[in-house]
Design a protein around this motif. Structure first.
Motif, mmCIF file in Angstrom:
data_model
loop_
_atom_site.group_PDB
_atom_site.id
_atom_site.type_symbol
_atom_site.label_atom_id
_atom_site.label_comp_id
_atom_site.label_asym_id
_atom_site.label_seq_id
_atom_site.Cartn_x
_atom_site.Cartn_y
_atom_site.Cartn_z
ATOM 1 N N ALA A 51 0.814 -1.216 0.000
ATOM 2 C CA ALA A 51 0.000 0.000 0.000
ATOM 3 C C ALA A 51 0.845 1.263 0.000
ATOM 4 O O ALA A 51 0.372 2.334 -0.406
ATOM 5 C CB ALA A 51 -0.930 0.004 1.218
ATOM 6 N N PRO A 73 -1.038 -8.500 1.442
ATOM 7 C CA PRO A 73 -2.408 -8.307 0.967
ATOM 8 C C PRO A 73 -3.385 -7.855 2.052
ATOM 9 O O PRO A 73 -4.326 -7.110 1.750
ATOM 10 C CB PRO A 73 -2.784 -9.689 0.419
ATOM 11 C CG PRO A 73 -1.854 -10.653 1.104
ATOM 12 C CD PRO A 73 -0.573 -9.897 1.269
ATOM 13 N N HIS A 74 -3.199 -8.276 3.296
ATOM 14 C CA HIS A 74 -4.162 -7.921 4.336
ATOM 15 C C HIS A 74 -4.020 -6.463 4.755
ATOM 16 O O HIS A 74 -5.026 -5.749 4.907
ATOM 17 C CB HIS A 74 -3.998 -8.852 5.539
ATOM 18 C CG HIS A 74 -4.224 -10.293 5.192
ATOM 19 N ND1 HIS A 74 -3.189 -11.162 4.934
ATOM 20 C CD2 HIS A 74 -5.368 -11.006 5.033
ATOM 21 C CE1 HIS A 74 -3.681 -12.354 4.644
ATOM 22 N NE2 HIS A 74 -5.000 -12.286 4.693
ATOM 23 N N ASP A 112 -2.702 -4.180 2.860
ATOM 24 C CA ASP A 112 -3.101 -3.423 1.668
ATOM 25 C C ASP A 112 -4.621 -3.267 1.605
ATOM 26 O O ASP A 112 -5.139 -2.180 1.316
ATOM 27 C CB ASP A 112 -2.607 -4.117 0.400
ATOM 28 C CG ASP A 112 -1.093 -4.185 0.314
ATOM 29 O OD1 ASP A 112 -0.418 -3.495 1.101
ATOM 30 O OD2 ASP A 112 -0.586 -4.939 -0.537
ATOM 31 N N ALA A 113 -5.332 -4.352 1.895
ATOM 32 C CA ALA A 113 -6.799 -4.290 1.869
ATOM 33 C C ALA A 113 -7.309 -3.369 2.971
ATOM 34 O O ALA A 113 -8.267 -2.605 2.772
ATOM 35 C CB ALA A 113 -7.384 -5.689 2.025
ATOM 36 N N MET A 114 -6.681 -3.431 4.131
ATOM 37 C CA MET A 114 -7.059 -2.548 5.226
ATOM 38 C C MET A 114 -6.859 -1.092 4.823
ATOM 39 O O MET A 114 -7.676 -0.216 5.146
ATOM 40 C CB MET A 114 -6.230 -2.897 6.457
ATOM 41 C CG MET A 114 -6.628 -2.144 7.714
ATOM 42 S SD MET A 114 -5.603 -2.671 9.128
ATOM 43 C CE MET A 114 -6.082 -1.414 10.318
ATOM 44 N N ARG A 134 -6.927 0.126 1.711
ATOM 45 C CA ARG A 134 -7.922 0.512 0.712
ATOM 46 C C ARG A 134 -9.258 0.871 1.357
ATOM 47 O O ARG A 134 -9.992 1.721 0.865
ATOM 48 C CB ARG A 134 -8.125 -0.610 -0.305
ATOM 49 C CG ARG A 134 -6.956 -0.797 -1.256
ATOM 50 C CD ARG A 134 -7.330 -1.718 -2.419
ATOM 51 N NE ARG A 134 -7.641 -3.069 -1.970
ATOM 52 C CZ ARG A 134 -6.755 -4.039 -1.813
ATOM 53 N NH1 ARG A 134 -5.472 -3.798 -2.062
ATOM 54 N NH2 ARG A 134 -7.122 -5.252 -1.408
ATOM 55 N N GLY A 135 -9.569 0.229 2.487
ATOM 56 C CA GLY A 135 -10.821 0.501 3.172
ATOM 57 C C GLY A 135 -10.655 1.336 4.421
ATOM 58 O O GLY A 135 -11.579 1.410 5.246
ATOM 59 N N ASP A 143 2.073 -9.965 7.906
ATOM 60 C CA ASP A 143 0.818 -9.538 7.275
ATOM 61 C C ASP A 143 -0.265 -10.603 7.444
ATOM 62 O O ASP A 143 -1.440 -10.276 7.688
ATOM 63 C CB ASP A 143 1.061 -9.262 5.795
ATOM 64 C CG ASP A 143 -0.202 -8.897 5.051
ATOM 65 O OD1 ASP A 143 -0.631 -7.732 5.130
ATOM 66 O OD2 ASP A 143 -0.783 -9.801 4.411
ATOM 67 N N GLY A 163 -3.964 -10.343 9.175
ATOM 68 C CA GLY A 163 -5.191 -10.856 8.565
ATOM 69 C C GLY A 163 -5.963 -11.776 9.501
ATOM 70 O O GLY A 163 -7.207 -11.737 9.550
ATOM 71 N N HIS A 187 -8.540 1.740 10.418
ATOM 72 C CA HIS A 187 -9.893 1.547 9.889
ATOM 73 C C HIS A 187 -10.916 1.989 10.917
ATOM 74 O O HIS A 187 -10.892 1.536 12.072
ATOM 75 C CB HIS A 187 -10.163 0.094 9.510
ATOM 76 C CG HIS A 187 -11.544 -0.100 8.964
ATOM 77 N ND1 HIS A 187 -12.602 -0.530 9.741
ATOM 78 C CD2 HIS A 187 -12.050 0.151 7.731
ATOM 79 C CE1 HIS A 187 -13.696 -0.562 8.994
ATOM 80 N NE2 HIS A 187 -13.391 -0.156 7.776
ATOM 81 N N GLY A 243 -10.496 5.034 2.813
ATOM 82 C CA GLY A 243 -9.899 4.977 1.487
ATOM 83 C C GLY A 243 -9.010 6.164 1.193
ATOM 84 O O GLY A 243 -8.376 6.217 0.139
#
Length: 621
Positions: free
Chosen positions: A52, A61-62, A64-66, A68-69, A219, A223, A269, A283
């Protein structure tokens, strides 16, 4: 919120070095929705080696997803580039250097009675607080007294019904010690990019690759905790922070006040139910600097707890949100067995560094990181004369001031402190740093173990004349021969700390302080402070007073005080071999702590047998 969101995104563009930090959106201390849960997921010893943040080699990936949101904070800084002082700041909300010896790596500082830790504040407000499990608070704090649970099994699910929680989970997966071995994974040594400050060697490449693979493992742990929160049905009621406790652990990073050592990751988040507690929509990215000193005020703001006046930070989310501060401050003093004194400040684009002990190199030998192959390769190549000019700086004396443009020069290769076009910026950063050090009553000038250390002792009127000390210490560290007369005068000061820095300035000048020889001899005759006597002995060793230096070092080594003995061992490391009382040093060889590590390096160096790959850790290594 009344904060201009563009201000947050641009990082106070145009605000200058004197930008404000007023709070807005105060709100009520109670909330009809109740109170959100708070979850901290904390990793160790890693900068933003995260997808990210734009790292294309990272597989995270976890996180990064956090991001994005959630909210991705681009410029997040620890207040110290190592865990213990950093975690002191995170626990208390005050700068470690305000409460000596908390600014040193591994110390037992004592908190003033009025100062409460954040779990104490939150528990008083009705939160169930758990810590799993690392503490490392650099203070005489009993974890069992401040947490509801602090153990390897501590968990928010153990809370009473209808009770909000604040839970911390610490992941040691990326800790420096994990690079003692090799971690195989998707990133191979041939895949990595070696920074220009490091040699392109097998050991360096393998450590960097292992670091990325450890980041992937960490990571996955993040997750797992996020999935667990969802399974418990708590995701919609919990504000989640992921962050790292200090910068990375490769050479030039951890323990050092450079971007690699100070910069951390932070992703937050905030669920929809509590969206008004966030400064921006999920985001978004925030470029304004955020410092660890702001974390406790942020927790209190989320929980609806009034911020105590002694906390200097400001909340960056919660019921109250502060206007972004333009500057983040950092520090370094003793790191493991090696003494140093560095202060730094950054606005996210430029980093200003002030070295109060410029005669000591960055690459002082420290036993723990020397367990890494990358460190061993750096030291081995230094011994062989195989480092280029950029890499060899690690082992050279430093300038008093450094300035780097982090956008144009992310590896901090080009010191702009004396560039004509940067004089105004250097001046503004220097003044801002001076104001900060005075405001927090920086204890860093006090020798470790001296009576003045501590939040309250150093604030007794007249006991610690910090402005005068800072003025003399700047003259000492600048190295200008014109200041020798002022340093000689300082040897007769009534205040121990002033005498200490006067003597340090003469050490920095080495043989160029020959005119101070008689003054140094006289000063040693009347000096009662063991800390000042050590510095006087080192100064005398450089102007031909070998016998006096030897006798004083022996005295310090036999003092019975570990800080005094360690300070003596540090001084002896940098004097002429004729001034080293090796027979008196040997008594510490079996010591499992910092005294033993410093001793083993000295003895092996004196015998011409120092091997970077041979552990200095000793009996417990």
């Amino acid at each position: 919120m009344s904060i201009d969101r563009r201000t947050l995104l641009t990082g106070m563009a145009g605000a200058g070095l004197a930008g404000g930090c007023a709070t807005t959106g105060a709100g009520s201390r109670s909330d009809p929705r109740g109170r959100p849960n708070i979850l901290w997921l904390v990793s160790e010893d890693n900068g933003p080696f995260i997808g990210a943040y734009g790292d294309r080699l990272a597989h995270t990936p976890h996180i990064d997803a956090m991001a994005r949101g959630g909210l991705l904070y681009r410029k997040v800084y620890a207040n110290a580039p190592v865990c213990a002082p950093s975690r002191f700041c995170l626990l208390t909300g005050i700068h470690p250097e305000s409460n000596g010896p908390a600014h040193h790596m591994r110390a037992d500082s004592t908190l003033p009675a009025f100062l409460k830790t954040y779990p104490q504040h939150l528990r008083a407000a009705g939160y169930y607080c758990t810590n799993n499990e690392k503490t490392d608070y650099n203070a005489t704090v009993d974890p069992k007294a401040i947490w509801d649970e602090s153990s390897a099994t501590a968990h928010y699910r153990n809370r009473p019904a209808n009770t909000p929680f604040m839970a911390v989970f610490n992941f040691e997966t990326t800790h420096e010690s994990r690079l003692f071995g090799v971690t195989e994974g998707r990133v191979k040594p041939q895949d990595v990019q070696v920074p220009p400050t490091l040699p392109d060697s097998d050991g360096v490449r393998r450590d960097i690759a292992s670091y990325y693979n450890l980041m992937e493992k960490m990571d996955a742990q993040v997750g797992e905790k996020l999935a667990e929160l969802a399974r418990e049905g708590l995701a919609d009621d919990t504000i989640v922070f992921y962050y790292s406790d200090n910068g990375g652990c490769l050479p030039w990073s951890k323990r050092h006040c450079r971007e690699e050592g100070m910069r951390c990751a932070l992703v937050v988040h905030v669920p929809e139910k509590w969206a008004d507690y966030a400064p921006l929509a999920m985001g978004s990215e925030i470029a304004a600097p955020v410092s660890f000193i702001d974390f406790v005020p942020t927790l209190l703001s989320i929980a609806g707890v009034e911020q105590p006046k002694e906390l200097p930070g400001t909340p960056f989310l919660g019921r109250q949100v502060a206007r972004p501060k333009p500057l983040a401050f950092g520090m370094r003093n003793r790191m493991d067995e090696r003494y140093d004194f560095v202060r730094t400040v950054s606005d996210g684009q430029y980093r200003y560094i002030r070295n109060y002990m410029p005669h000591r190199p960055m690459g002082q030998p420290v036993a723990f990181p020397l367990m890494l192959r990358s460190y061993q390769d750096v030291y081995r190549r230094h011994q062989a004369g195989e480092l280029d000019a950029a890499q060899a700086r690690f082992f050279e004396p430093r300038p008093f001031e450094e300035l780097y443009d982090l956008n144009a020069d992310p590896d901090q290769l080009h010191n702009l402190a004396n560039a004509p076009g940067q004089r105004a910026r250097v001046r503004d950063f220097a003044r801002a740093l001076d104001r900060h050090m005075l405001a927090i009553n920086d204890n860093g000038f006090i020798p470790e173990g001296a009576p003045l250390e501590g939040y309250e002792a150093s604030r007794v009127p007249g006991a610690y004349p910090l402005a005068d000390i800072m003025e003399l210490a700047a003259k000492a560290a600048a190295g200008d021969p014109a200041h020798v007369s002022a340093l000689i005068a300082g040897l007769a000061a009534t205040n121990e700390v002033l005498r200490y820095w006067a003597a340090t300035g003469l050490v920095i000048r080495k043989a160029h302080a020959a005119s101070a020889r008689a003054a140094l001899v006289d000063a040693l005759k009347r000096e009662t402070s063991p800390h000042v006597r050590i510095v006087l002995a080192e100064a005398l060793s450089h102007v031909g007073e070998t016998a006096l230096a030897l006798a004083t070092f022996r005295e310090a080594l036999a003092s019975g005080s570990e800080p005094v003995a360690l300070q003596a061992l540090n001084a002896i490391t940098y004097v002429d071999p004729a001034c080293r009382p090796l027979d008196a040093i040997g008594r510490w060889d079996k010591n499992p702590g910092y005294l033993g590590r410093a001793t083993r390096y000295l003895l092996r160096t004196a015998a011409g047998a120092f091997d970077p790959a041979a552990s200095l850790l000793g009996p417990r290594g």
